[in-house]
Design an enzyme around this catalytic site. Structure first.
Site, PDB file in Angstrom:
ATOM      1  N   ASP A  41      11.139  13.455   9.461  1.00 44.74           N
ATOM      2  CA  ASP A  41      10.651  13.086   8.132  1.00 44.74           C
ATOM      3  C   ASP A  41       9.181  13.487   7.957  1.00 44.74           C
ATOM      4  OD1 ASP A  41      10.828  12.049   5.612  1.00 44.74           O
ATOM      5  OD2 ASP A  41      10.621   9.956   6.201  1.00 44.74           O
TER       6      ASP A  41
ATOM      7  N   LYS B 207       5.582  -3.273   7.690  1.00 45.08           N
ATOM      8  CA  LYS B 207       6.666  -2.692   6.886  1.00 45.08           C
ATOM      9  C   LYS B 207       7.815  -3.689   6.810  1.00 45.08           C
ATOM     10  CE  LYS B 207       8.990   1.111   8.174  1.00 45.08           C
ATOM     11  NZ  LYS B 207       9.330   2.561   8.255  1.00 45.08           N
TER      12      LYS B 207
ATOM     13  N   SER C 127      12.313   3.831  -0.430  1.00 43.28           N
ATOM     14  CA  SER C 127      13.615   3.349  -0.890  1.00 43.28           C
ATOM     15  C   SER C 127      14.130   2.157  -0.102  1.00 43.28           C
ATOM     16  CB  SER C 127      14.640   4.491  -0.834  1.00 43.28           C
ATOM     17  OG  SER C 127      14.710   5.014   0.483  1.00 43.28           O
TER      18      SER C 127
ATOM     19  N   GLY D 177      12.028   0.158   2.120  1.00 43.97           N
ATOM     20  CA  GLY D 177      11.044  -0.828   2.519  1.00 43.97           C
ATOM     21  C   GLY D 177       9.696  -0.623   1.858  1.00 43.97           C
ATOM     22  N   GLN D 178       8.817  -1.604   2.058  1.00 49.62           N
ATOM     23  CA  GLN D 178       7.458  -1.548   1.540  1.00 49.62           C
ATOM     24  C   GLN D 178       6.483  -1.858   2.668  1.00 49.62           C
ATOM     25  OE1 GLN D 178       7.731  -4.423  -1.710  1.00 49.62           O
ATOM     26  NE2 GLN D 178       7.741  -2.752  -3.191  1.00 49.62           N
ATOM     27  N   VAL D 179       5.290  -1.252   2.581  1.00 50.07           N
ATOM     28  CA  VAL D 179       4.280  -1.437   3.611  1.00 50.07           C
ATOM     29  C   VAL D 179       3.092  -2.199   3.033  1.00 50.07           C
ATOM     30  CG1 VAL D 179       2.718  -0.302   5.235  1.00 50.07           C
ATOM     31  CG2 VAL D 179       4.963   0.697   4.761  1.00 50.07           C
TER      32      VAL D 179
ATOM     33  N   VAL E 212       0.828  -1.201   0.000  1.00 48.83           N
ATOM     34  CA  VAL E 212       0.000   0.000   0.000  1.00 48.83           C
ATOM     35  C   VAL E 212       0.862   1.250   0.000  1.00 48.83           C
ATOM     36  CG1 VAL E 212      -1.921  -1.144   1.136  1.00 48.83           C
ATOM     37  CG2 VAL E 212      -0.161  -0.041   2.524  1.00 48.83           C
ATOM     38  N   ALA E 213       2.144   1.086   0.278  1.00 42.35           N
ATOM     39  CA  ALA E 213       3.109   2.195   0.242  1.00 42.35           C
ATOM     40  C   ALA E 213       4.486   1.617  -0.017  1.00 42.35           C
ATOM     41  CB  ALA E 213       3.086   2.987   1.547  1.00 42.35           C
TER      42      ALA E 213
END
Length: 211
Positions: free
Chosen positions: A160, A30, A12, A14-16, A8-9
């Site tokens: 961030d 994540k 650079s 990682g991915q969620v 869903v996201a």
């Protein structure tokens, strides 16, 4: 547990994914990309090798190696998902203890986190910048108050705050996500910043250079 087939996201490092635990709890998972530490190390090595040459050729006095080392420390810290879970927990506890209930974050799920996998409670909401609700202005004030509290009081500063990390929740609160990139603001710097703000407030501009 059920895991969404697609992320869903994505970022650079990682991915969620959205998932549902056996008890029905919705969570965000994540997952760190494979070998990302190797890629970061290579980039840092190349930068540390070439930037001193660039500095000499261009006649600059910037401490590029020191700058790269500071970046490297931040990147490595961002890869530690256990540390990220801890940062989020500390933030939530600090805000609650100060009565700042209008701001929240996705709390980590105990027992489902590791150095490369972070599982947090799922937060329903929309990006603050895209919301058409009437309370967006108020939530911008909540964000400012939260960041000033982090900078000048608690000392753990979220670094961030891009639009994807600031959500308006369905119950009208501000959610600050992604606690991998944080710094600890030392007390001496906090006092200096307070003096600076005080001098600005009373328009004592001559004192500002000495803050």
């Amino acid at each position: 547990p059920e895991l969404s087939p697609l992320p869903v996201a994505s970022a650079s490092i990682g991915q969620v994914y959205k998932a549902k635990l056996e008890d029905g709890t919705e969570v965000a998972v994540k997952i760190q990309r494979p070998d990302v530490i190797r890629d970061i190390a290579l980039d840092l090595y190349i930068s540390r090798t070439l930037l001193p040459i660039y500095k000499r050729v261009m006649g600059l006095n910037t401490d590029f190696v020191g700058l790269v080392d500071e970046w490297g420390a931040g990147f490595v810290n961002e890869l530690d998902y256990v540390r990220e879970a801890r940062n989020g927990k500390l933030f939530l506890e600090a805000m609650r203890s100060r009565g700042l209930d209008a701001v929240t974050t996705a709390s980590a799920v105990p027992g489902l986190c590791s150095g490369r996998v972070l599982t947090t409670r799922w937060i329903d909401g929309e990006r603050l910048e895209r919301s058409s609700e009437d309370d967006v202005g108020r939530l911008c004030g909540v964000a400012l108050n939260a960041y000033l509290t982090m900078l000048l009081d608690t000392g753990l500063l979220h670094c961030d705050p891009h639009p994807g990390n600031l959500l308006r929740t369905t119950d009208g609160r501000l959610a600050i996500l992604d606690w991998g990139m944080c710094v600890e603001v030392e007390k001496d710097l906090q006092y200096t910043l307070l003096e600076y703000i005080a001098h600005l407030t009373v328009e004592d501009y001559e004192a500002i250079p000495y803050d």
